[in-house]
Enzyme design. Sequence first.
Site, PDB file in Angstrom:
ATOM      1  N   TYR A 138     -68.471  -9.160-110.615  1.00 48.08           N
ATOM      2  CA  TYR A 138     -67.849  -9.566-111.880  1.00 48.08           C
ATOM      3  C   TYR A 138     -68.843 -10.253-112.819  1.00 48.08           C
ATOM      4  O   TYR A 138     -68.606 -10.341-114.023  1.00 48.08           O
ATOM      5  CB  TYR A 138     -66.665 -10.509-111.638  1.00 48.08           C
ATOM      6  CG  TYR A 138     -65.474  -9.858-110.965  1.00 48.08           C
ATOM      7  CD1 TYR A 138     -65.386  -8.476-110.836  1.00 48.08           C
ATOM      8  CD2 TYR A 138     -64.435 -10.620-110.462  1.00 48.08           C
ATOM      9  CE1 TYR A 138     -64.302  -7.880-110.221  1.00 48.08           C
ATOM     10  CE2 TYR A 138     -63.337 -10.037-109.850  1.00 48.08           C
ATOM     11  CZ  TYR A 138     -63.280  -8.665-109.726  1.00 48.08           C
ATOM     12  OH  TYR A 138     -62.194  -8.077-109.116  1.00 48.08           O
ATOM     13  N   LYS A 188     -68.475  -5.684 -96.501  1.00 47.58           N
ATOM     14  CA  LYS A 188     -68.636  -4.238 -96.301  1.00 47.58           C
ATOM     15  C   LYS A 188     -70.100  -4.020 -95.924  1.00 47.58           C
ATOM     16  O   LYS A 188     -70.837  -3.265 -96.577  1.00 47.58           O
ATOM     17  CB  LYS A 188     -68.236  -3.521 -97.608  1.00 47.58           C
ATOM     18  CG  LYS A 188     -68.160  -2.029 -97.516  1.00 47.58           C
ATOM     19  CD  LYS A 188     -66.894  -1.512 -96.848  1.00 47.58           C
ATOM     20  CE  LYS A 188     -66.902  -0.001 -96.793  1.00 47.58           C
ATOM     21  NZ  LYS A 188     -65.956   0.577 -95.854  1.00 47.58           N
ATOM     22  N   ASP A 220     -62.084  -2.745 -95.793  1.00 54.95           N
ATOM     23  CA  ASP A 220     -61.048  -1.705 -95.690  1.00 54.95           C
ATOM     24  C   ASP A 220     -60.148  -1.976 -94.490  1.00 54.95           C
ATOM     25  O   ASP A 220     -58.919  -1.872 -94.566  1.00 54.95           O
ATOM     26  CB  ASP A 220     -61.673  -0.299 -95.638  1.00 54.95           C
ATOM     27  CG  ASP A 220     -62.906  -0.215 -94.747  1.00 54.95           C
ATOM     28  OD1 ASP A 220     -63.434  -1.268 -94.331  1.00 54.95           O
ATOM     29  OD2 ASP A 220     -63.351   0.915 -94.456  1.00 54.95           O
ATOM     30  N   ASP A 244     -60.238 -10.905-104.706  1.00 47.87           N
ATOM     31  CA  ASP A 244     -59.290 -10.640-105.784  1.00 47.87           C
ATOM     32  C   ASP A 244     -58.197  -9.706-105.284  1.00 47.87           C
ATOM     33  O   ASP A 244     -56.994  -9.960-105.433  1.00 47.87           O
ATOM     34  CB  ASP A 244     -60.079  -9.991-106.944  1.00 47.87           C
ATOM     35  CG  ASP A 244     -59.277  -9.904-108.225  1.00 47.87           C
ATOM     36  OD1 ASP A 244     -58.118 -10.344-108.233  1.00 47.87           O
ATOM     37  OD2 ASP A 244     -59.819  -9.385-109.214  1.00 47.87           O
ATOM     38  N   ASP A 248     -54.173 -10.814-103.644  1.00 45.68           N
ATOM     39  CA  ASP A 248     -52.944 -10.327-104.281  1.00 45.68           C
ATOM     40  C   ASP A 248     -52.067  -9.599-103.267  1.00 45.68           C
ATOM     41  O   ASP A 248     -50.847  -9.747-103.276  1.00 45.68           O
ATOM     42  CB  ASP A 248     -53.269  -9.391-105.455  1.00 45.68           C
ATOM     43  CG  ASP A 248     -53.212 -10.127-106.787  1.00 45.68           C
ATOM     44  OD1 ASP A 248     -53.600 -11.318-106.815  1.00 45.68           O
ATOM     45  OD2 ASP A 248     -52.782  -9.530-107.779  1.00 45.68           O
TER      46      ASP A 248
END
Length: 353
Positions: A138, A188, A220, A244, A248
């Site tokens: 980001y 990852k 994942d 993020d 959620d």
Amino acid sequence: MKIAVLPGDGIGPEIVAQAVKVLEALRADGAKIEMETAPIGGAGYDAAGDPLPDATLRLARSADAVLLGAVGGPQYDTLDRPLRPERGLLRIRKELNLFANLRPALLYPELAGASSLKPDVVSGLDLMIVRELTGDVYFGQPRGIELRNGERVGYNTMLYSESEVRRVAHVAFGIAMKRGKKLCSVEKANVLECSELWKEVMIEVARDYPEVALSHMYVDNAAMQLIRAPKQFDTIVTGNIFGDILSDAASMLSGSIGMLPSASLDEHNKGMYEPIHGSAPDIAGKNLANPLATILSVAMMYRYTFADAATAERIENAVKRVIARGLRTGDIWTEGTQKVSCSEMGDAVVKAL
Ligand code: NAD
């Protein structure tokens, strides 16, 4: 302790008013707290032409903790981007260097029916996600959209320095120590060098916390495990973009967005505390919103910034008692429970306190 109170927009003022009632009740009981209110978001734009007015930022800097409602509303959606309410929020997080975002996902057994997962999968869930908040793809440079070989390409840079990983690792291990002493680092590393470094630094920092069992999981798989068997996790630490998305998903495990608090901390445990939901323009001004996420954010403020776990538990227990008594705002109401307004819920928590 000085608390900057930033109600914001939409339901923000209604829910923050209930959290302030709780703080006032604690003050009447001897807590040494001072509160000062200032506008942010659309309210900041209306008052001073800026979603983060200078005076609000000064107040937030001078305070020990910030209590925030929510920002945003349809009337601000056509403003130039730098003037939009959400920009005020991103800026205050960056200005205060709030790099560690703590999001608990907790399910009260009485609310298990409100989750979209089977009650036995989520009942008793008590999970904490620590998300790095000021780095990663980001913020990494370079970034952009440009023409290459006659076509547009878009690119961002996933980037973490050792020191950025180390400081969020220390926060996460510290939290795991106070919880179930189990920390799962999500990345990852099978594909990304950035994640490889993340994992190496986590392992280094783990040496300082021999009591905490550190495990590693690819993002994942973590997404799948969160839905399959979320109770296997105690504390999760992860980077900005993975956090993020996962946080959620985790918020839905617990039924209503109106129940979930959050904290964003700097290096000295100064923090900004806010519910994870937005300004809910559809129910704003109607005294319908659930104030419990905001009240539980005050509990987090006591736990992390004021280092007063006893008061944090006192607030959390008051919320539990009100839920156990069957009081529900519309978002968590089910047949056989008692529907109450936002302010009635606030009053009930104060009474239970
Ligand atoms: P939202 O979280 O505001 O609302 C989503 C749904 O959840 C709505 O139906 C709403 O009524 C309900 N809801 C949310 N909080 C509730 C509560 N406490 N009690 C009962 N019901 C509740 O998300 P949205 O509709 O996507 O966004 C609305 C505005 O909020 C937008 O302007 C958005 O940019 C902003 N927003 C702000 C924040 C923040 O301030 N941190 C976060 C997300 C969205």
